[in-house]
Enzyme design. Sequence first.
Site, PDB file in Angstrom:
ATOM      1  CG  HIS A   9      -2.023  -1.038   1.103  1.00 61.67           C
ATOM      2  ND1 HIS A   9      -3.033  -1.144   2.026  1.00 61.67           N
ATOM      3  CD2 HIS A   9      -2.272  -1.990   0.162  1.00 61.67           C
ATOM      4  CE1 HIS A   9      -3.857  -2.130   1.678  1.00 61.67           C
ATOM      5  NE2 HIS A   9      -3.410  -2.653   0.557  1.00 61.67           N
TER       6      HIS A   9
ATOM      7  CD  GLU B 200      -1.400   3.775   4.021  1.00 61.46           C
ATOM      8  OE1 GLU B 200      -2.515   3.972   4.523  1.00 61.46           O
ATOM      9  OE2 GLU B 200      -1.203   3.069   3.003  1.00 61.46           O
TER      10      GLU B 200
ATOM     11  CB  CYS C 252      -6.086  -0.989   5.660  1.00 60.94           C
ATOM     12  SG  CYS C 252      -4.381  -1.559   5.496  1.00 60.94           S
TER      13      CYS C 252
ATOM     14  NE  ARG D  73      -8.116  -6.047 -29.702  1.00 60.79           N
ATOM     15  CZ  ARG D  73      -9.390  -5.964 -29.324  1.00 60.79           C
ATOM     16  NH1 ARG D  73      -9.714  -6.230 -28.062  1.00 60.79           N
ATOM     17  NH2 ARG D  73     -10.324  -5.605 -30.182  1.00 60.79           N
TER      18      ARG D  73
ATOM     19  CB  SER E 159     -32.382  -3.796 -18.825  1.00 59.17           C
ATOM     20  OG  SER E 159     -31.016  -4.127 -18.663  1.00 59.17           O
TER      21      SER E 159
END
Length: 338
Positions: free
Chosen positions: A51, A53, A78, A213, A281
């Site tokens: 992460h 940090e 976290c 791609r 939809s």
Amino acid sequence: MFIDEKFMRRAIELARHGQGHVSPNPMVGAVIVHDGTIIGEGYHRKYGEGHAEVNAIASVRCPGLLKESTMYVTLEPCSHYGKTPPCAKLIIDKGIPRVAVGSLDPFEKVRGRGIDMLRQAGVEVVTGILEKECRDLNRIFMKAHSTGRPWVTLKWAQSADGYIDRTRTPELPPAIFSTRLTSTLVHRLRTMHDAIMIGSGTVIADRPSLTARLWPGRNPRPVIADRSGILSASSQILPANPLSPLMLGGKDATPAEYLDSLYREGITSVLVEGGAALLSSFIKSGLWDEARVEIAPIILNGGVKAPVICQTPQQELTVDGNKIFFYSNMAQDGVKNL
């Protein structure tokens, strides 16, 4: 406060480098400052890796200065064990006395626990530094974990007279509206989403690869809405895609049910590319956040009608002679786009 904002802006700048590589994790940047000077920087580079940090702390050449420094981080550190150990614990173990946080983490395993862990260990924590900017940076992540459904982007291309494709015959290939450049931009958009969704009819008619791609970055996971049950989960459905498709079925399946299934799979964003019935939809349900509609200066005089969004676009671009319109939506779940 001015000094805090100055260094938080740098953390936001760093965080953006992770775009297209870290999702379903958020983009996060971290800056470590000692006596007004940046001594360490880092950002979350790739999903599953260190992460922000962790990378910022690792970049500090004189670790002894950490005990007299402030860490600026765009998102709450976290507090749980996931792909990596808790960042809040690392900050405590390194003796960093002050942490400035841009925005809180809405993920259910964090949600304030990281800040609580720091404060209980005696770390001074200030929050809300450039909070709007930090939330905007991760609006997809924020929306998904605040509502329990993925961020939805609708995308299609159409003719100037409102058709998404011509009437198919064995002799006629599908209509092509995008140019090489606008296709490249679509592939860039694909790298920013966890998944890409089409209907079974599009699979049968076009056999698309659904990869990114044309742009460096990860491929989104293919998702196929197969309400008729005419396809199997075979990898041969999308022979040019290295990822096995996620099959979603059920004769009366709704966009809400699709999104619930995707969120349970850990997917926080989905790009819905077609066909017309599937796109319509989602529009009808109101469960979409953004839409990208490309209109080519081509007349088909009949075929498959394109979906319609009955609102004014927020932005319009002209690329290679094609018009690209961008829409934003207030979804039925009642949470405004973040």
